[in-house]
Design a protein around this motif. Sequence first.
Motif, PDB file in Angstrom:
ATOM      1  N   ASN A 129      43.509  28.479 143.483  1.00 20.92           N
ATOM      2  CA  ASN A 129      42.560  29.593 143.446  1.00 20.92           C
ATOM      3  C   ASN A 129      41.355  29.367 144.338  1.00 20.92           C
ATOM      4  N   ILE A 140      42.863  41.183 129.977  1.00 23.96           N
ATOM      5  CA  ILE A 140      43.020  39.826 130.521  1.00 23.96           C
ATOM      6  C   ILE A 140      43.809  39.016 129.502  1.00 23.96           C
ATOM      7  N   TYR A 196      42.787  39.801 125.806  1.00 22.59           N
ATOM      8  CA  TYR A 196      41.392  40.244 125.682  1.00 22.59           C
ATOM      9  C   TYR A 196      41.276  41.698 126.113  1.00 22.59           C
ATOM     10  N   ALA A 253      36.467  42.250 123.423  1.00 27.04           N
ATOM     11  CA  ALA A 253      37.215  42.362 122.172  1.00 27.04           C
ATOM     12  C   ALA A 253      36.304  41.929 121.033  1.00 27.04           C
ATOM     13  N   ARG A 298      36.374  42.637 129.965  1.00 23.07           N
ATOM     14  CA  ARG A 298      37.178  42.916 128.768  1.00 23.07           C
ATOM     15  C   ARG A 298      36.390  42.431 127.564  1.00 23.07           C
ATOM     16  N   ILE A 358      38.752  33.209 136.130  1.00 29.11           N
ATOM     17  CA  ILE A 358      38.610  34.046 134.933  1.00 29.11           C
ATOM     18  C   ILE A 358      37.893  33.220 133.882  1.00 29.11           C
ATOM     19  N   TYR A 395      39.039  29.466 133.815  1.00 19.92           N
ATOM     20  CA  TYR A 395      40.425  29.283 134.267  1.00 19.92           C
ATOM     21  C   TYR A 395      40.482  29.368 135.792  1.00 19.92           C
ATOM     22  N   PHE A 396      40.775  28.254 136.422  1.00 19.94           N
ATOM     23  CA  PHE A 396      41.062  28.236 137.866  1.00 19.94           C
ATOM     24  C   PHE A 396      41.622  26.860 138.210  1.00 19.94           C
ATOM     25  N   GLY A 397      42.312  26.800 139.330  1.00 21.45           N
ATOM     26  CA  GLY A 397      42.855  25.534 139.806  1.00 21.45           C
ATOM     27  C   GLY A 397      42.845  25.500 141.320  1.00 21.45           C
ATOM     28  N   THR A 439      45.472  35.181 128.482  1.00 24.85           N
ATOM     29  CA  THR A 439      45.502  33.740 128.751  1.00 24.85           C
ATOM     30  C   THR A 439      46.769  33.157 128.133  1.00 24.85           C
ATOM     31  N   GLN A 474      46.027  42.528 138.506  1.00 25.23           N
ATOM     32  CA  GLN A 474      44.811  42.808 139.286  1.00 25.23           C
ATOM     33  C   GLN A 474      44.286  41.467 139.785  1.00 25.23           C
ATOM     34  N   HIS A 506      47.379  25.756 131.791  1.00 29.13           N
ATOM     35  CA  HIS A 506      46.879  27.074 131.369  1.00 29.13           C
ATOM     36  C   HIS A 506      46.982  28.065 132.526  1.00 29.13           C
ATOM     37  N   ALA A 560      45.616  32.339 133.433  1.00 29.68           N
ATOM     38  CA  ALA A 560      44.921  33.557 132.999  1.00 29.68           C
ATOM     39  C   ALA A 560      45.130  34.597 134.085  1.00 29.68           C
ATOM     40  N   PHE A 561      45.234  35.850 133.662  1.00 28.11           N
ATOM     41  CA  PHE A 561      45.423  36.909 134.658  1.00 28.11           C
ATOM     42  C   PHE A 561      44.856  38.228 134.139  1.00 28.11           C
ATOM     43  N   ALA A 562      44.290  38.991 135.086  1.00 28.58           N
ATOM     44  CA  ALA A 562      43.771  40.330 134.808  1.00 28.58           C
ATOM     45  C   ALA A 562      44.851  41.333 135.167  1.00 28.58           C
ATOM     46  N   MET A 563      44.956  42.384 134.373  1.00 27.03           N
ATOM     47  CA  MET A 563      45.986  43.390 134.637  1.00 27.03           C
ATOM     48  C   MET A 563      45.583  44.714 134.006  1.00 27.03           C
ATOM     49  N   PRO A 611      44.612  37.597 141.845  1.00 27.78           N
ATOM     50  CA  PRO A 611      45.493  36.441 141.716  1.00 27.78           C
ATOM     51  C   PRO A 611      45.543  35.893 140.293  1.00 27.78           C
ATOM     52  N   VAL A 612      46.698  35.330 139.922  1.00 29.87           N
ATOM     53  CA  VAL A 612      46.838  34.591 138.674  1.00 29.87           C
ATOM     54  C   VAL A 612      46.013  33.315 138.799  1.00 29.87           C
ATOM     55  N   ARG A 613      45.185  33.043 137.791  1.00 27.59           N
ATOM     56  CA  ARG A 613      44.422  31.797 137.762  1.00 27.59           C
ATOM     57  C   ARG A 613      45.275  30.752 137.046  1.00 27.59           C
ATOM     58  N   VAL A 614      45.500  29.620 137.706  1.00 24.94           N
ATOM     59  CA  VAL A 614      46.360  28.576 137.149  1.00 24.94           C
ATOM     60  C   VAL A 614      45.586  27.267 137.097  1.00 24.94           C
ATOM     61  N   ALA A 615      45.362  26.771 135.877  1.00 23.65           N
ATOM     62  CA  ALA A 615      44.653  25.507 135.668  1.00 23.65           C
ATOM     63  C   ALA A 615      45.630  24.532 135.011  1.00 23.65           C
ATOM     64  N   THR A 616      45.143  23.352 134.641  1.00 25.21           N
ATOM     65  CA  THR A 616      45.964  22.346 133.988  1.00 25.21           C
ATOM     66  C   THR A 616      46.563  22.900 132.701  1.00 25.21           C
TER      67      THR A 616
END
Lengths: 124, 124
Positions: free
Chosen positions: A120, B98, B115, A74, A72, A98, A115-117, B100, B68, B77, B79-82, B70-75
């Motif tokens: 993931n 994407i 994005y 922008a 992506r 991501i 972005y990951f935890g 965030t 699209q 935060h 992020a996800f692609a779609m 898995p959802v990325r999950v951090a502290t």
Amino acid sequence: MPTPEQMEAAVHTYVEAFAKGDPAMAAGIFADDAVIEDPIGTELKVGKAAILEFYVQSMATGATLHLQGPVRVATAHAAFAMQVRLHWDGKDMAIDVIDTFAFDEAGKVTEMKAYFGPGNMIAK
Amino acid sequence: MPTPEQMEAAVHTYVEAFAKGDPAMAAGIFADDAVIEDPIGTELKVGKAAILEFYVQSMATGATLHLQGPVRVATAHAAFAMQVRLHWDGKDMAIDVIDTFAFDEAGKVTEMKAYFGPGNMIAK
């Protein structure tokens, strides 16, 4: 303003640097005063020397990056989904990540966030 | 700190809100003083009223969101692609995006950035 082509090329150079195991190539896409937050919420790595050291360590795991879907792009920003495959603590692992990049006028990355935890990370 | 489950649930509520065409449901995941930058680099929408209006307009295109990977999950935060599928100017379109999200302690979204650019839009 960086062009879409410059920003997309930076992402592909970054992926290629991991494929080659070349930390200097990865660090080369960043501006001198760039900031990395990887993963987001952790201590910042600031400036070229810290960034190079970060990629030396990252690549010591044999990490390779595998893009998932289109980059992506922008205005002065890019984001991309990927899977990082690496060897950690005696095991093969995959991490769904991501990354977001912000760019300066010259097309260098000034800010990277990953972005990951724990949810993931996939042990293989 | 929001839990990973709270953050992932917020993303799924957001996707479901578009499936239902319910702008208030989408706006409901945000904190009162949240800021939306969609796409990144454009004018900010600040606060609940502006955010609700933004989703009323977005959903008027019939937009639906298709995750699209898995959802990325951090502290604090996510992020996800779609892919966003919508009807615009008499045509069906798809946009690869994407997003965030940053979260507050209560698990509400305080900041959203999207994005995508012209190269991520596909006319059908």
